[in-house]
Design a protein around this motif. Structure first.
Motif, short mmCIF file in Angstrom:
data_model
loop_
_atom_site.label_atom_id
_atom_site.label_comp_id
_atom_site.label_asym_id
_atom_site.label_seq_id
_atom_site.Cartn_x
_atom_site.Cartn_y
_atom_site.Cartn_z
N ILE A 131 0.81 -1.22 0.00
CA ILE A 131 0.00 0.00 0.00
C ILE A 131 0.85 1.28 0.00
O ILE A 131 0.33 2.37 -0.16
CB ILE A 131 -0.99 0.02 1.19
N SER A 132 2.16 1.13 0.21
CA SER A 132 3.09 2.26 0.08
C SER A 132 4.47 1.63 -0.10
O SER A 132 4.60 0.40 0.02
CB SER A 132 3.05 3.13 1.35
N PRO A 133 5.51 2.45 -0.38
CA PRO A 133 6.82 1.82 -0.62
C PRO A 133 7.24 0.89 0.53
O PRO A 133 7.94 -0.09 0.31
CB PRO A 133 7.77 3.01 -0.75
N GLU A 134 6.81 1.20 1.75
CA GLU A 134 7.29 0.38 2.87
C GLU A 134 6.21 -0.42 3.59
O GLU A 134 6.52 -1.22 4.47
CB GLU A 134 7.99 1.28 3.89
N LEU A 135 4.96 -0.16 3.25
CA LEU A 135 3.89 -0.78 4.03
C LEU A 135 3.06 -1.77 3.22
O LEU A 135 2.83 -1.57 2.01
CB LEU A 135 2.95 0.29 4.60
N TYR A 136 2.60 -2.79 3.91
CA TYR A 136 1.77 -3.80 3.28
C TYR A 136 0.48 -3.95 4.08
O TYR A 136 0.47 -3.80 5.30
CB TYR A 136 2.48 -5.16 3.28
N SER A 166 1.55 -3.59 8.05
CA SER A 166 2.87 -3.93 8.57
C SER A 166 3.94 -3.62 7.54
O SER A 166 3.66 -3.54 6.35
CB SER A 166 2.88 -5.43 8.90
N ASN A 167 5.18 -3.49 8.01
CA ASN A 167 6.28 -3.33 7.04
C ASN A 167 7.05 -4.65 6.85
O ASN A 167 8.07 -4.69 6.18
CB ASN A 167 7.22 -2.20 7.44
N GLU A 168 6.53 -5.72 7.44
CA GLU A 168 7.15 -7.04 7.27
C GLU A 168 6.94 -7.54 5.84
O GLU A 168 5.84 -7.43 5.30
CB GLU A 168 6.51 -8.06 8.21
N LYS A 169 7.99 -8.11 5.26
CA LYS A 169 7.84 -8.72 3.92
C LYS A 169 7.42 -10.17 4.11
O LYS A 169 8.15 -10.96 4.69
CB LYS A 169 9.17 -8.65 3.17
N LEU A 170 6.23 -10.50 3.63
CA LEU A 170 5.70 -11.85 3.85
C LEU A 170 5.11 -12.38 2.57
O LEU A 170 4.83 -11.62 1.64
CB LEU A 170 4.61 -11.80 4.93
N SER A 171 4.90 -13.68 2.52
CA SER A 171 4.21 -14.22 1.34
C SER A 171 3.07 -15.13 1.78
O SER A 171 3.05 -15.62 2.91
CB SER A 171 5.20 -14.96 0.44
N ALA A 172 2.14 -15.34 0.85
CA ALA A 172 0.95 -16.14 1.15
C ALA A 172 1.35 -17.53 1.64
O ALA A 172 2.38 -18.07 1.22
CB ALA A 172 0.08 -16.24 -0.10
N ASN A 173 0.54 -18.05 2.54
CA ASN A 173 0.71 -19.38 3.14
C ASN A 173 1.81 -19.45 4.21
O ASN A 173 2.02 -20.51 4.79
CB ASN A 173 0.97 -20.48 2.10
#
Ligand code: ATP
Length: 362
Positions: free
Chosen positions: A248-253, A268-275
């Motif tokens: 949703i922004s350069p650093e936020l998800y 969050s600013n954590e980089k995560l993936s589905a599952n």
């Protein structure tokens, strides 16, 4: 440039190893160290004070390498749980005794009378340690160390033998004295409330390693492991599976994470993936109660209906135990209990701000 710096410190004492300890303190900053019994908190302070020399790494105080300096040359004051006042000397003699043992220190530029006044021990000067309460002994021990004018101060659970009221009073006074004198300090404690009250920085030590250190708000909001979250008193910790991740922004998800039938929305600013399997942590004070008629949040996520299974008073607060697809504990005030008519057995709507749910990677 930092005022005090520990760089890759490794110290072996008996079979115990403190390893890979690195942190920096600015002038006037207080670092609170939290950790379970036997994790190496005291050994860390003793290593900084000079009781154990490093096997590896360095310590710098005002850019000077103090790693192998003898204790009395380090200009570091310390105060441990054991008051160690001289029993045959009165308070005044005990306080002045520190001058005898601190020849390596700079010329005094703190006025002893001011310290005595700050610690409210003017009326105790002629008394002997045996006739002092635990809190009074700690004040005297603190005065004795402060008037040697150390550059930095180490505290090893100095309040642990005191009753709650005395501990809280002394803690507040200690904080104001340290700030007034702009003294940097490292304060070891078991008590997370004490750590967050006193520390500008908080560090968590486990099995000889500093597993997280940072600004207290950072640690408070974003513990990096279940161990830290648990240790700093976060009561709501549960597993979840990541369902979707939207930038949703350069650093936020904006992340959706599912626990049983509940899907939480999290910013969050954590980089995560589905599952991905993660843990979610929610502070009990971040859970708000809504009334059935409350339409303010109707178009928001993170509204869950849970059953109140217990209400326990803790000091001025009430802890509400909630059960359903997730078990949560919320903290609230008496007014809110009245307003939302919270009672055992009631099904109630709660809301959690997406920014207040923290994701811990497993
Ligand atoms: N002088 C020593 N020689 C050998 N082992 C030691 C020595 N001092 C401490 N230890 C051991 O090192 C480990 C860490 O001890 P330390 O006193 O630093 O723990 P701590 O985190 O301060 O614990 P507590 O909160 O109980 O005071 C423990 O296992 C302890 O038994």
């Amino acid at each position: 440039m930092s005022f005090f710096k520990v760089k890759n410190l490794k110290v072996k004492v008996g079979n115990f190893i403190l390893d890979n300890i690195s942190f920096e303190l600015n002038k006037g900053q207080i670092l609170a160290i939290l950790g379970p019994s036997g994790s190496g908190k005291t050994l860390l302070l003793e290593s900084i004070a000079g009781f154990h020399l490093p096997d590896k790494g360095e310590l710098y105080l005002e850019n000077k390498d103090i790693s192998i300096l003898p204790i009395e040359k380090r200009e570091i004051g310390f105060m441990f749980q054991d008051y160690a006042l001289f029993p045959h000397w009165n308070v005044k003699e005990n306080i002045l005794s520190s001058f005898k043992f601190s020849k390596g220190y700079k010329k005094i530029n703190i006025n002893p009378e001011e310290i005595i006044k700050m610690l409210h021990i003017e009326d105790l000067l002629d008394r002997y340690p045996n006739n002092l309460s635990g809190g009074e002994k700690q004040r005297v021990a603190l005065a004795r160390s402060l008037i040697t004018n150390p550059k930095m101060f180490l505290f090893d659970e100095p309040m642990s033998a005191l009753d709650t009221r005395t501990r809280e009073n002394l803690r507040d006074e200690l904080l104001s004295i340290l700030k007034k004198l702009s003294l940097s300090a490292i304060y070891v404690t078991h008590d997370h409330i004490e750590a967050f009250t006193l520390g500008d920085l908080v560090g968590i030590i486990k099995e000889g390693r500093l597993i997280q250190i940072g600004e207290k708000n950072q640690i408070f909001r974003k513990p990096n492991s279940i161990f830290v979250a648990d240790f700093i008193g976060i009561e709501n910790l549960f597993s979840a599976t990541i369902k979707s991740v939207k930038r949703i922004s350069p650093e936020l998800y904006c992340i959706e994470a599912k626990h049983k039938q509940i899907v939480f929305e999290i910013i969050s600013n954590e980089k995560l993936s589905a599952n991905e399997e993660v843990f979610l942590s929610i502070r009990s004070e971040d859970i708000s109660f809504l009334d059935e008629s409350d339409e303010r949040y109707n178009n928001l996520k993170n509204i869950i209906t849970l059953e109140v299974i217990d209400i326990v008073q803790v000091d001025f607060f009430y802890k509400i135990f909630l059960s359903g697809d997730v078990h949560l504990k919320a903290i609230t005030l008496k007014d809110s209990i009245k307003k939302h008519k919270i009672n055992i057995g009631k099904k109630i709507k709660i809301y959690i701000d997406p920014e207040y749910i923290h994701i811990i990677k497993t």
